[in-house]
Design an enzyme around this catalytic site. Sequence first.
Site, PDB file in Angstrom:
ATOM      1  CG  HIS A 133      77.050  31.240  53.753  1.00  0.00           C
ATOM      2  ND1 HIS A 133      77.157  32.575  53.448  1.00  0.00           N
ATOM      3  CD2 HIS A 133      77.192  30.583  52.570  1.00  0.00           C
ATOM      4  CE1 HIS A 133      77.360  32.720  52.140  1.00  0.00           C
ATOM      5  NE2 HIS A 133      77.390  31.521  51.589  1.00  0.00           N
TER       6      HIS A 133
ATOM      7  CG  ASP B  77      75.646  32.336  64.527  1.00  0.00           C
ATOM      8  OD1 ASP B  77      75.596  32.007  63.326  1.00  0.00           O
ATOM      9  OD2 ASP B  77      74.687  32.184  65.317  1.00  0.00           O
TER      10      ASP B  77
END
Length: 439
Positions: free
Chosen positions: A335, A387
């Site tokens: 992110h 993930d």
Amino acid sequence: MRISHFGMLILVVGMLGLEAATATIFNYGQALDMTFLFFEAQRSGKLPANHRVKWRSDSALKDGFLQGVDLVGGYYDAGDHVKFGLPMAFSVTMLAWGAIDFRKEITALDQMGNTLWAIRWGTDYFIKAHTQPNVLWAQVGDGDSDHYCWERAEDMTTPRTAYKLDEYHPGSDLAGETAAALAASSIAFKPYNSSYSILLLVHAKQDELLWAAAWLYRATDDEYYLKYVVDNALYMSGTGWAVKEFSWDNKYAGGLMYVREWNNLQYASAAALLLSIYSDYLSAANAKLSCPEGQIPPQELLNFAKSQADYILGKNPKTISYLVGYGTKYPIHVHHRGSSIASIFALHSVVECVQGFETWYRRSEGNPNCIFGALVGGPDQNDNFSDDRSNYEQTEPTLSGNAPLVGLFSKLHSVYGGATGRDLSKRVSTVSSISRKQF
Ligand SMILES: *[C@@H]1O[C@H](CO)[C@@H](O)[C@H](O)[C@H]1NC(C)=O
Ligand SMILES: *[C@@H]1O[C@H](CO)[C@@H](O)[C@H](O)[C@H]1NC(C)=O
């Protein structure tokens, strides 16, 4: 022991039982080398010619201009583009602490140049932000508006609101934290660049608060440091560290210290650095830590610190490294805006605010740019990890999570060996010998 939080931490560790060091050898030198690349990826402002993260370019070159002050530089905090003063100062202090206490270890790995540059990218900015003795610019960028956009730093269109502390807007925690960062950095720079060291001290002294004073006189009061880091972790986490907040899952080899759901690894890395430093203090004093459960020798503290580092590097139920780029399996949907959008050098057209979400944030493919050395938030309390780019609690890296790794990895490398980081430097890049010599 006078340190209550530290005492609690140790109590928990003691109760849970310490495992002996295992045979697994990770390449801490390589992990250390990568950690610096993360700090380079987070640089804001005008990048130097020897910048190693090739997908990044200059950004935010007018920060502060609207307010009539030059606030160009410093670090982006995490996967977004806000420059938050408090975690930046905390991170610089952690870096400086590593540079001071593990100077020998970092130097043996030929990484003191990178360490000092990582510190300096922050301290040069703090000096700019400290425009008058009683004025400190605390933040650039606004969290809310920044989060509405998914853009590269180089394309940034979000408001660069700047906030300052002065006699009408006090903020002694941030001022003290920044002064501590400057004072600690002054100690770190002293053997290498005395004029810069003095400059840092001048700025630190103008904000002469308790933290800074403690750092200035550190040599006389080692325990103060421990309280310092624990208290910092305390207020950065927003709630107190208490025994009940720790949980330790003995089902798995090397269970991870668990504090919070959101970005747990930053607390684990800070605690591991703290323990490795404290273990050195105890060794030097030929002492053991006394707990209600018994005595803990320094080696066991270090073993615990190692277990946290090893968990991060892959000794975990998912056998994944939470340090991006390390080993063969690591998060690829980090992110992080810049990492997840094609580089400005590959995709020249502007990626706009909303377009970034549509085209880049929501795609299922891995990020186009590997953000080497980023420590992501990490797994939940069941060692589960997803993930996923939208799972920011687990896949977003932060400055404050990464900063303690510098001291920690260098210490572990010196004790447990492993190859040095030089092989990676060859791969990712080239810092000229001249620039390496200057800090
Ligand atoms: C682990 O995470 C995966 C992916 O998010 C999820 O499907 C699964 O239910 C989780 N398992 C546990 C035990 O939490
Ligand atoms: C020391 O720091 C100053 C800035 O204060 C810088 O101009 C100089 O190049 C540095 N010296 C060395 C030897 O790196």
